[in-house]
Structure formats: C-alpha cells, structure tokens
Design a protein around this motif. Sequence first.
Motif, mmCIF file in Angstrom:
data_model
loop_
_atom_site.group_PDB
_atom_site.id
_atom_site.type_symbol
_atom_site.label_atom_id
_atom_site.label_comp_id
_atom_site.label_asym_id
_atom_site.label_seq_id
_atom_site.Cartn_x
_atom_site.Cartn_y
_atom_site.Cartn_z
ATOM 1 N N THR A 603 0.796 -1.230 0.000
ATOM 2 C CA THR A 603 0.000 0.000 0.000
ATOM 3 C C THR A 603 0.830 1.283 0.000
ATOM 4 N N HIS A 604 2.067 1.187 0.526
ATOM 5 C CA HIS A 604 2.857 2.402 0.755
ATOM 6 C C HIS A 604 4.261 2.285 0.191
ATOM 7 N N ARG A 605 4.874 3.437 0.054
ATOM 8 C CA ARG A 605 6.304 3.492 -0.241
ATOM 9 C C ARG A 605 6.956 4.231 0.921
ATOM 10 N N PHE A 606 7.931 3.570 1.544
ATOM 11 C CA PHE A 606 8.621 4.144 2.705
ATOM 12 C C PHE A 606 9.995 4.654 2.310
ATOM 13 N N TYR A 607 10.381 5.776 2.896
ATOM 14 C CA TYR A 607 11.734 6.314 2.713
ATOM 15 C C TYR A 607 12.390 6.438 4.078
ATOM 16 N N PHE A 608 13.664 6.055 4.141
ATOM 17 C CA PHE A 608 14.415 6.081 5.402
ATOM 18 C C PHE A 608 15.701 6.847 5.196
ATOM 19 N N ASN A 609 15.914 7.859 6.011
ATOM 20 C CA ASN A 609 17.167 8.612 5.874
ATOM 21 C C ASN A 609 18.181 8.153 6.920
ATOM 22 N N TYR A 610 19.097 7.299 6.488
ATOM 23 C CA TYR A 610 20.183 6.836 7.357
ATOM 24 C C TYR A 610 21.301 7.869 7.463
ATOM 25 N N GLY A 611 21.275 8.880 6.592
ATOM 26 C CA GLY A 611 22.367 9.861 6.568
ATOM 27 C C GLY A 611 22.325 10.772 7.783
ATOM 28 N N PRO A 612 23.458 11.433 8.088
ATOM 29 C CA PRO A 612 23.519 12.288 9.278
ATOM 30 C C PRO A 612 22.955 13.683 9.059
ATOM 31 N N SER A 613 22.504 13.992 7.823
ATOM 32 C CA SER A 613 21.943 15.331 7.614
ATOM 33 C C SER A 613 20.673 15.252 6.761
ATOM 34 N N THR A 614 20.012 16.391 6.639
ATOM 35 C CA THR A 614 18.730 16.437 5.927
ATOM 36 C C THR A 614 18.916 16.132 4.442
ATOM 37 N N VAL A 615 17.963 15.403 3.879
ATOM 38 C CA VAL A 615 18.005 15.059 2.457
ATOM 39 C C VAL A 615 16.744 15.608 1.785
ATOM 40 N N GLU A 616 16.949 16.213 0.619
ATOM 41 C CA GLU A 616 15.803 16.643 -0.210
ATOM 42 C C GLU A 616 15.698 15.640 -1.342
ATOM 43 N N HIS A 617 14.521 15.099 -1.534
ATOM 44 C CA HIS A 617 14.395 14.126 -2.624
ATOM 45 C C HIS A 617 12.952 14.105 -3.102
ATOM 46 N N ASP A 618 12.775 14.322 -4.377
ATOM 47 C CA ASP A 618 11.470 14.132 -4.977
ATOM 48 C C ASP A 618 10.368 14.898 -4.226
ATOM 49 N N GLY A 619 10.661 16.150 -3.844
ATOM 50 C CA GLY A 619 9.659 16.944 -3.146
ATOM 51 C C GLY A 619 9.568 16.693 -1.660
ATOM 52 N N MET A 620 10.355 15.726 -1.152
ATOM 53 C CA MET A 620 10.309 15.456 0.300
ATOM 54 C C MET A 620 11.521 16.088 0.951
ATOM 55 N N THR A 621 11.350 16.452 2.228
ATOM 56 C CA THR A 621 12.510 16.861 3.020
ATOM 57 C C THR A 621 12.587 15.928 4.210
ATOM 58 N N LEU A 622 13.676 15.167 4.257
ATOM 59 C CA LEU A 622 13.817 14.207 5.364
ATOM 60 C C LEU A 622 14.996 14.578 6.227
ATOM 61 N N PRO A 623 14.757 14.885 7.505
ATOM 62 C CA PRO A 623 15.891 15.140 8.402
ATOM 63 C C PRO A 623 16.665 13.847 8.653
ATOM 64 N N ALA A 624 17.827 13.969 9.281
ATOM 65 C CA ALA A 624 18.576 12.777 9.693
ATOM 66 C C ALA A 624 17.650 11.883 10.505
ATOM 67 N N ALA A 625 17.723 10.581 10.282
ATOM 68 C CA ALA A 625 16.879 9.606 10.977
ATOM 69 C C ALA A 625 15.389 9.789 10.648
ATOM 70 N N GLY A 626 15.108 10.498 9.571
ATOM 71 C CA GLY A 626 13.703 10.708 9.206
ATOM 72 C C GLY A 626 13.103 9.513 8.478
ATOM 73 N N VAL A 627 11.816 9.318 8.708
ATOM 74 C CA VAL A 627 11.050 8.287 7.990
ATOM 75 C C VAL A 627 9.894 8.989 7.307
ATOM 76 N N HIS A 628 9.637 8.616 6.091
ATOM 77 C CA HIS A 628 8.530 9.241 5.378
ATOM 78 C C HIS A 628 7.790 8.148 4.614
ATOM 79 N N TRP A 629 6.476 8.175 4.664
ATOM 80 C CA TRP A 629 5.774 7.211 3.828
ATOM 81 C C TRP A 629 4.688 7.895 3.027
ATOM 82 N N VAL A 630 4.486 7.363 1.840
ATOM 83 C CA VAL A 630 3.433 7.904 0.979
ATOM 84 C C VAL A 630 2.591 6.737 0.487
ATOM 85 N N GLU A 631 1.310 7.020 0.313
ATOM 86 C CA GLU A 631 0.463 5.971 -0.262
ATOM 87 C C GLU A 631 0.807 5.811 -1.717
ATOM 88 N N LYS A 632 0.710 4.573 -2.186
ATOM 89 C CA LYS A 632 1.078 4.332 -3.588
ATOM 90 C C LYS A 632 -0.004 4.838 -4.510
#
Length: 632
Positions: A603-632
């Motif tokens: 049902t979902h696509r999960f993103y996990f930021n293992y990096g030590p700093s914020t990542v911008e990707h595909d319209g998302m902003t994920l802080p360090a240790a951030g988790v983001h999920w979107v419905e498919k």
Amino acid sequence: MKRALGVCYYPEHWPEHMWADDAARMAELGITWVRIAEFAWSRIEPTPGHFEFGWLDRAIDVLARAGLKVILGTPTCAPPRWMLDRFPDMLALDASGHPRKFGSRRHYCFSHEGYRLASAEIAIVLGQRYGRDPRIHGWQIDNEYGCHNTILSYSDAATVAFREWLKATYGTIDALNNAWGTVFWSMEYDHFNQIDLPNLTVTQPHPSHELAFRRFSSDQVVAYHEAQVEALRALTDAPLIHNYMGRVLDFDHFDVGASIDIASWDSYPIGFLSDRLEGTTEHKQRYLQQGDPDMQAFHHDLYRAVGRNGRWWVMEQQPGPVNWAPYNPAPLPGMVRLWTWEAFAHGAEVVSYFRWRQAPFAQEQMHAGLNRPDNVPAPGFAEAKTVAEELVSMPEADTVAAEVALVFDYPSEWSWAVLPQGADFTYFRLMLDAYRALRKRGLSVDIVPSASKDLSRYKLVLAPGLACLPDALRLALADTTAIVGPRTDAVTRELVIPHPMGPDLPGFDCTVSQVESLPPGVKRPVDGGGNVLHWAETVEGNAEIALRYADGKPFEIRSGSLSYIAGWPDAALWDRLIVDATQRSGIETERMPDGLRRRGTSTHRFYFNYGPSTVEHDGMTLPAAGVHWVEK
Ligand code: GAL
C-alpha cells in the motif's frame, strides 16, 4: 500483515512487586508481545528434577492480565551449573582444544547427545505445563544459535559424530578419499575412525575435510534444534520461533527454518557497524549512530526467506547503546523509530525491543533498555511510543512482490572461508555489496535460497560468488535476466575444481582460466568507468563480451540475458551493471541520494534517511533519521 510491538522481559531479574507495574506500563506504551524465560533455567529447575514453576506461573499471569501475549523461551542456551556436573564433557572445545567454560552462556556442544536429550526434556516439561495455555502465544527455541562463535566444536563428542556423519555421507572410505583427493600429501585414510576433526594440523587442513566439517556442524545444529521442535510440536499449536543473529553464518538458517513457523532475528544496527562490518573509516563515522544503511534491510529480506510462508519478526531491537561492540555510541534521535518502521516495511509482523529495563548487574549492565536501571524511561521509550501511536492509523499491508532477487547460499560462505585465496574475499561482503548496489537504485529485493527451482517471477536475479550452482538453479537462471560471478560455479560440493572447469552456464561457452586476489587499494579499471577490487578473473570462451577491463580483457560476458562478471565490482561498477540490467529487463529504478533508502509495501512506499543530515528528494525533506511514507 498485522504489525505489533514487543519487548524482552526478565521477571527473574526484578523483585516481584515490580511486575504488575511493568506489565501495565508495557501495555500503556502500546506493546502487545512479551518474550520471557529464555535464560531462566536455573530458576525453573534449581536442582536436577526439582522444578519451581510458581514464579513463572505468576509472571505469566501478571503479563497476560495486562493484555500481553507471552512468548516462552526454552532456556537451553544457558544450562545451569549442575548440568555440567551431570555432563562434564558437554562443553564445546575451541580450535586449540580449549574448553569454552561455564560462566557466561552458550556453553554446550551441539554434538553432545546427553545435553541434546536434556534440552529436549526441558522443552517437554515446559510444553506439558504451558503448551495448551492460551496465554502462551508463541515459543522461542533456544537463543541465537551460533552467537559467540559457538557452532564449530572440536570436542570428543563432535569427533565421534563427525565420523558417523562421514560414513553416512560417503558410504565407503574409498569414496571419501576419491571425493576429497586425499592422495595429496599422502592424506589417504584406511577407515573412518582414523579421521579427526580439522584442527591442530601443522598447516592448513585439507579444504574438503574442512568443508565437510562445516556441513556436519550445520547439520548438528539442525538435529539439536529439531529435537526440541519435535518435543514441542506434540504439546502445542502455538508457533515455534528461533531468533537468529546478524551475520552469523556458520550454520544453514534455511535448514533450521524448515521445521519452525516464524523466523526472527536480533537487530543491533550500531553494534554491527562497529563490530562486524567492513568499511572505510569515513563510512563508519558517517553512520556511527545510525548503523549501516543496508545491513538491517539485508537481514530483514533474508529472514523473510527463511521464515515459513515469509513469516518473520525482529525478536530483539536495539533501543540505545549496546555493551558488546568495540565502541558503543547512542543512536541518533529518531533511529529507534526508523529501525522499527524499516522492519515493518520489509514485512516484519512484530518488532520487539531488547530489553524492557537495563540490568544493573552482570555482563550487560551497560546495555540500554527501554527503561534505565532506576526505572526511568530511557530515550528509546519515547520512540517506541511514537511508533505505537503511528501504528494505530496504519492500514494492514502486505509485502511487495519484488522484481529483483539475490540468491543467498550458506555453503558458499563456508567454501570461501575455507579457501579465501585473498584476505578480502568474503562471501557475505560480496553479497552485501551487490545488495547495496540494488538498494541505491531504490529497488526492493527478495533474498532467495540456492535451492530455488523457479525464479521466473523475478525480472532480475543476482547470484555472485555462489560456489557450486545446483542444477535446478542453473536452469532457472536461464528464465530471467541474471548476473552471476565472480567465483560462481567455480568448485564442486567437495570444494574441488571441476572438470571441465566452471562455470557451467546454460548456453554459455565460458571458462575462468585464472583468478587473482588483489590487496587493498589495488584497482583494475573497467572500460567506461568503475573498477574491479579484491578479485579479478581471466575468462575464456566465445560468449559475447559486454564489458571489458581497460586492458581489453573481458569483464562481463553474456549469453542471451545471462551475464558472468569476471571480478568484484566497486560501487560505481555495480551501479553500471544494475542500470544496464534493469534497463534490459524493464525494471524502473530511482537513484537514491546518499544514505536514503526506500522500500515498498503493497500500500505504501517508505523512505528512510540513514544519513547524518537532511536530504531533499522528490519533493520530500527528510531530516537525519527521518522516515517518510506515501500511499502508492
Ligand atoms: C543478543 C542476545 C541477547 C542480548 C543481546 C544484547 O545477542 O540474544 O540475550 O545478549 O544480544 O545486545
């Protein structure tokens, strides 16, 4: 897929008046499973044949009344001191012949028949008392086979059992002599009873002898395990579980998994990075408080394959600093939550934290729990609570059908450990490199056993380093786009070079005519970008050459959609291979920024930021240790 949280709890470590409050706080936190008793043998049977069930009955009662589902462990990884009086020869011996003595845990040899029987007996006693108890929702058998290097034992019991195993495997001594090639250095045997275990030899023992001992040792674990499985099956309908450990590869987990219902494993991401992973100083610093971005996912995917019908759990999840690695930093805030969600995204039914409260005494007094020794919540507590709250609104979801498979084979690990030929050739490391390359392209991966017969549901299959290709797999590879090599199909099951020399691939004219191992820092460039490290091969034959080394020698040769790679690719070269193979097989990829990983559920696509700093990707902003999920 139903997802839930659990915790490992040791009522025998705490005064009884604390139990009810512990149980109430677990439930309030959102925990539903609790594992107990896997180290409690000395309290369950303080003297031989004298059982004390009162405390365990009361502990189960308190936990169940709070609404928790109990998993009961068989306590066989920690036999009490009196067991040693009963069986003074039950200890494993290390390769130098020294006993691995009482005073910690896992002090038994898998080949000791008396202890195997005693283990089955305690499983029967517990099964008779609790097997039909509705408060017991699962059983953990033993604890982490192989932890602390405990599979290989050079005891008298192992010697006797090994000779029996050889007899059963080879039938006659001539067959064994022929299969191994013992004529070399006049190592021929006249009868099985002359064969010792392969330790304490003047120089390297015969590799076929060593590999046979590895196979035997794995079979001994399976036999030991199945004695408890058999005991419990008759007495309970609750699922049987074992908790495996990260990068413990000395026994075949698929064989152990075949007789139980759920595979589980113990995930200590920061401990693993420091203790058991190769990597540059830069890599280890970058991921110091997060763990390697692919190590946990690799094991999640591995244990999904080991578990019956894909059923698997994380039985122990690191909640804070551990005590056993060379360095033990704290997780970056958010990582306990990230690790938990990552496991769920890979299909875990339960993630259970180790442990409820830090012990103030003994070996693990420096190991964090969800609570401090003084019972104040530790930082992991709040993150577990966040996950519990988030779970409430998540829909049930199935694991996604991956398009890519990676073949994993325990005997290949043993084969290359016996004959590495280069100090850096480790099967697991090669596998993790391949897996990492797939993940950096955003791919969800299934790990599959080498016993797989049909891989047609996958668009791309990787089987690097698979020492000896089983025939069914050899054929199955022809049905899909596949990349094999280096060192795939290089030896027989006996660790002997076959004639004709390998690899033997369907429709493929290819012979690896020379291999070289390369010291650290040496690179063999490949035309168009990327290098070979650690291991380079010379291949002959008239297959199509898809990529060459810079010096013109073939690197990737191909027949139809099956490729053989003649060397160990660095990250850039792996990426080229994956991009090319996914394009040929029609798989969409997405290049992940450094440290970002993704994994789909149905049902979902999960993103996990293992990096030590914020990542911008595909319209998302994920802080360090951030988790983001979107419905498919
Ligand atoms: C695991 C083990 C636990 C505990 C934990 C500490 O290997 O199963 O009992 O020792 O490690 O990290």
